[in-house]
Design a protein around this motif. Structure first.
Motif, PDB file in Angstrom:
ATOM      1  N   GLY A   1      58.665  12.110   5.197  1.00  0.00           N
ATOM      2  CA  GLY A   1      57.500  13.187   4.382  1.00  0.00           C
ATOM      3  C   GLY A   1      58.291  14.127   5.636  1.00  0.00           C
ATOM      4  N   PRO A   2      57.451  14.647   6.182  1.00  0.00           N
ATOM      5  CA  PRO A   2      57.247  16.092   7.124  1.00  0.00           C
ATOM      6  C   PRO A   2      58.009  15.485   8.462  1.00  0.00           C
TER       7      PRO A   2
ATOM      8  N   ILE B   1      55.601  18.682  12.854  1.00  0.00           N
ATOM      9  CA  ILE B   1      55.528  19.769  12.434  1.00  0.00           C
ATOM     10  C   ILE B   1      53.651  18.789  11.779  1.00  0.00           C
ATOM     11  N   ALA B   2      53.824  17.497  11.607  1.00  0.00           N
ATOM     12  CA  ALA B   2      52.606  16.666  10.767  1.00  0.00           C
ATOM     13  C   ALA B   2      51.658  16.363  12.004  1.00  0.00           C
ATOM     14  N   TYR B   3      51.638  16.778  12.746  1.00  0.00           N
ATOM     15  CA  TYR B   3      49.998  16.548  13.911  1.00  0.00           C
ATOM     16  C   TYR B   3      50.530  18.127  15.068  1.00  0.00           C
ATOM     17  N   ASP B   4      48.546  18.569  14.690  1.00  0.00           N
ATOM     18  CA  ASP B   4      48.877  18.917  15.741  1.00  0.00           C
ATOM     19  C   ASP B   4      48.772  19.219  17.057  1.00  0.00           C
TER      20      ASP B   4
ATOM     21  N   GLY C   1      48.044  16.547  10.824  1.00  0.00           N
ATOM     22  CA  GLY C   1      47.283  17.992  10.036  1.00  0.00           C
ATOM     23  C   GLY C   1      47.798  17.816   8.884  1.00  0.00           C
ATOM     24  N   GLU C   2      47.188  19.019   7.884  1.00  0.00           N
ATOM     25  CA  GLU C   2      47.772  19.037   6.630  1.00  0.00           C
ATOM     26  C   GLU C   2      48.753  18.263   6.164  1.00  0.00           C
ATOM     27  N   PRO C   3      50.104  19.227   6.809  1.00  0.00           N
ATOM     28  CA  PRO C   3      51.431  18.570   6.459  1.00  0.00           C
ATOM     29  C   PRO C   3      51.042  17.019   6.480  1.00  0.00           C
ATOM     30  N   ALA C   4      50.950  15.776   7.063  1.00  0.00           N
ATOM     31  CA  ALA C   4      50.795  14.859   7.356  1.00  0.00           C
ATOM     32  C   ALA C   4      49.726  14.300   6.205  1.00  0.00           C
TER      33      ALA C   4
ATOM     34  N   PHE D   1      51.128  14.928   2.462  1.00  0.00           N
ATOM     35  CA  PHE D   1      51.801  13.610   1.991  1.00  0.00           C
ATOM     36  C   PHE D   1      51.186  12.189   1.393  1.00  0.00           C
ATOM     37  N   ALA D   2      50.452  11.729   2.798  1.00  0.00           N
ATOM     38  CA  ALA D   2      49.296  10.748   2.432  1.00  0.00           C
ATOM     39  C   ALA D   2      48.794  10.776   1.085  1.00  0.00           C
ATOM     40  N   ARG D   3      48.327  12.139   0.356  1.00  0.00           N
ATOM     41  CA  ARG D   3      47.564  11.804  -0.670  1.00  0.00           C
ATOM     42  C   ARG D   3      48.938  12.326  -2.042  1.00  0.00           C
ATOM     43  N   GLY D   4      49.868  12.841  -1.167  1.00  0.00           N
ATOM     44  CA  GLY D   4      50.750  12.589  -2.619  1.00  0.00           C
ATOM     45  C   GLY D   4      51.566  11.589  -2.744  1.00  0.00           C
ATOM     46  N   ILE D   5      51.067  10.521  -2.441  1.00  0.00           N
ATOM     47  CA  ILE D   5      52.090   9.138  -2.438  1.00  0.00           C
ATOM     48  C   ILE D   5      50.614   7.620  -2.048  1.00  0.00           C
TER      49      ILE D   5
END
Length: 705
Positions: free
Chosen positions: A73-74, A78-81, A87-90, A93-97
């Motif tokens: 993933g990312p 950049i995955a955490y605020d 955050g949304e990147p994390a 990515f989680a939703r996608g898999i």
């Protein structure tokens, strides 16, 4: 529990010449497809009979292998605020898999940092559930030397497909190709056992076809039966007075033409024995697929053997029928031989003026004239030979080698080309090297065929092939995909094999240029500029070297590296590859690859020029320059001697100085003149390595690429 898999492709009668390539393709494609789908098996065996291609996969696994797949993933940063919360990147990515954010794992990638990812377990499906697509795709991806379409269908295959049998254990694997669906039904011998045969399990396939269908599926078993029956005839009927001439190519053809062998002995009238024995033998072999017989002194006899496809000759009708057929064919041969005795090679040479070699490439007579010049060129490039004598033989053979194509005998019996030319040259008193070369220049006739033995034959064969391949390329007749109507790939393989066997260190690019020059002088029009044509022909021929090396499981990255040196001698390319491959096994190739790669990477895309020693500021760049100057002459001398192991040792030692230079000197200096001078120095370094090979193309295992 592991089961066996049987895949049978039932067809119309298969041409024996294409069966080998079909079985090779079947084994390769099926193994590849099973492997890509994570299906384990013990072994793949492939067989054929006149109406079937069969694959037997032993102990195939019931399920695909389960694998752990890492999904990246990312980056963590950049995955955490700012508060350290996902955050949304994390979340995206989680939703996608299909997992929760809290299930994501931190994975460190060397040199790149920490990323979010997840190790997902991919459960294997049942093998029987995915085999339909695998088997269908395997059949549709098979390649043959010749293919056809039939009916209104779009697929191409060697012959029309009439039935499909696919069974894993006792389970039918159901799939369809055009109008044919797979099942558990097969068919035996077309005339003896034409009824359908039901197969209840893969385990009974071979035995049931033999007992109920009169078909022996395994080629090796049919071959052994033929040998046993031949031996029985030699010992019990002929009492070892005669011996059968078993030609391997003919035997392979016969094995692929029959389902179950029955060997019979026949004879023909003595009147035909006056025909030259080699012509007589070939006439017996290649028209009716009979086996000639010799006596204890090696002389051809009136006996011959017939291999029938399972039919018993109870009343002798089959034997007598075959004797009548052979007598008629030998009567034809005798008539045409008598006609040819009235003429000589000058007569046939004139007739070749009316035979077109290929549109835009002149006549066969003109081809013979070109061969004389190409042979002379090759003879002059071969050192350490009795060149004047060799040139004389080549001049004679090259201007007669195609003459037998217009003889009455070869017009009627095309398979006798070369053999007729050799025998007619002998009868007319030409020296043996000349007559033998007329025959040998057609070798090799197929992939595994023998090479010319004589020097004259080998050079003439090489000249003939390079002339044909070059000519076809300059008029735009270039093979594409599986289409190769003029067998240019086979001819290119013959070039590679002959060059290596003859130990001929010839610049192939210069040879191709010479051939193009001859075509131009004869008025042929090039469809591409000369330099492009030379490159295309050279790459086409080296692709056959690549194919042969891949078959021997040699390293393609090493071949690419050697080709990157600009070497255009097939022999030298092969020698360099062997030296580098040997060094990889015994030495530290990284010490050569990495210094060159570092040098090449930094100069890539940048202009370089002459090195100016007056601009050196650091001791280590002076050291590199001095070492480079000293070692260049030594490496040039070693390469001239083809002492590549010592060359590699020199490059290894040189690499230490290159590494020190990079460690101690800033190449990209702020001063433009100093920077450019250092880049130019590294260009000289790269050029030195490239004298042997472009080592940046060699894959080093622990680089992870």
């Amino acid at each position: 529990m592991a089961e066996d898999l049987i895949l049978e492709i039932g067809t119309e009668e298969l041409p024996p010449s294409c069966t080998g390539s079909g079985l090779e393709s079947l084994k390769e494609q099926l193994g590849k497809n099973l492997g890509e789908n994570r299906i384990r098996f013990e072994h793949i065996y492939v067989y054929s009979s006149p109406r079937r291609l069969t694959a037997h996969v032993s102990r195939i696994s019931e399920n695909q292998d389960t694998v752990v797949e890492t999904v990246m993933g990312p980056p963590k940063k950049i995955a955490y605020d700012d508060d350290g919360k996902p955050g949304e990147p994390a979340a995206g990515f989680a939703r996608g898999i299909g997992v929760g954010v809290e299930e994501l794992e931190e994975i460190e990638i060397e040199g790149r940092g920490i990323y979010l990812g997840k190790n997902l377990i991919k459960e294997g499906k049942g093998t029987a559930d995915i085999l339909p697509d695998i088997l269908k795709n395997t059949i549709l991806s098979l390649t043959f030397e010749k293919q056809m379409t039939w009916g209104d269908y779009n697929i191409k295959f060697i012959r029309p497909i009439r039935w499909l049998l696919a069974m894993m254990g006792s389970k039918v694997i159901d799939f369809g190709i055009e109008n044919v669906r797979s099942g558990n039904t097969t068919f035996g011998h077309r005339t003896i056992s034409p009824a359908p045969i039901k197969i209840n399990s893969a385990a009974e396939y071979f035995q049931k076809l033999k007992t109920e269908g009169n078909v022996i599926v395994k080629q090796s078993e049919r071959r052994d039966l033929i040998y046993d029956q031949i031996k029985n005839i030699e010992e019990k009927i002929w009492e070892n007075k005669y011996r059968v001439l078993v030609d391997e190519k003919l035997l392979n053809d016969v094995v692929n033409l029959i389902s179950i062998p029955n060997v019979l002995a026949g004879s023909f009238p003595e009147d035909f024995l006056y025909i030259p024995s080699d012509i007589l033998v070939e006439a017996i072999k290649y028209h009716q697929k009979y086996f000639p017989v010799i006596d204890t002194g090696g002389n051809i006899t009136t006996q011959f053997l017939i291999v029938q496809n399972g039919l018993k000759d109870k009343g002798g009708d089959i034997r007598r029928g075959n004797e009548r057929v052979l007598k008629a064919r030998l009567s034809d041969a005798s008539f045409f031989y008598e006609q040819d005795k009235k003429h000589d090679f000058s007569y046939w040479g004139d007739k070749l003026k009316g035979v077109i070699f290929y549109s835009g490439l002149g006549s066969m007579h003109e081809k013979q004239q070109r061969l004389k010049y190409v042979c002379n060129y090759l003879a002059e490039k071969i050192n350490g030979r009795d060149n004047e004598k060799l040139k004389g033989y080549l001049a004679g053979a090259s201007t007669m080698c195609k003459c037998d194509l217009v003889t009455s005998m070869v017009v009627e019996f095309p398979e006798l080309q070369g053999i007729v030319g050799r025998e007619y040259a002998r009868e007319r008193g030409y020296e043996e090297p000349v007559s033998e070369a007329i025959f040998e220049h057609y070798l090799p006739g197929f992939a595994e065929d023998s090479l010319p033995v004589t020097e004259t034959g080998r050079i003439l064969s090489l000249a003939d092939r390079i002339d044909t391949v070059t000519g076809m390329f300059i008029v735009g007749n270039i093979p594409s995909g599986s289409e190769d109507p003029f067998a240019l790939r086979r001819r290119a393989s013959g070039i590679v094999r002959s060059v290596i066997a003859g130990d001929y260190d010839i610049d192939l690019g210069d040879l191709i240029k010479f051939c193009i020059k001859l075509y131009r002088e004869a008025g042929s029009q090039l469809k591409a500029d000369e330099s492009t044509a030379v490159i295309n022909v050279f790459m086409f021929i080296t692709e056959r070297l690549r194919f042969m090396m891949a078959k021997d499981r040699r390293r393609m990255d090493v071949l690419d590296a050697v080709l990157g040196s600009g070497c255009r001698s097939i022999l030298d390319i092969d020698l360099r590859c062997k030296a580098v491959e040997d060094y990889i096994l015994k030495g530290d190739i990284k010490s050569i690859v990495w210094p060159m790669s570092r040098s090449q990477n930094i100069i890539s895309g940048r202009e370089t020029g002459d090195v100016e020693p007056g601009l050196f500021r650091e001791e280590h760049e002076k050291d590199l320059y001095m070492y480079l100057s000293r070692v260049s002459d030594r490496i040039n001398m070693l390469i001239d001697k083809k002492d590549y192991q010592k060359t590699l040792s020199e490059l290894k030692n040189f690499g230490k100085t290159v590494d020190t230079f990079f460690d101690e000197v800033l190449v990209m200096d702020k001063d433009e003149k100093i920077r450019n001078n250092r880049l130019s120095l590294l260009k000289k370094v790269v050029d030195l390595y490239r004298k042997l090979a472009d080592f940046s193309l060699v894959i080093v295992e622990n680089e992870g690429v």
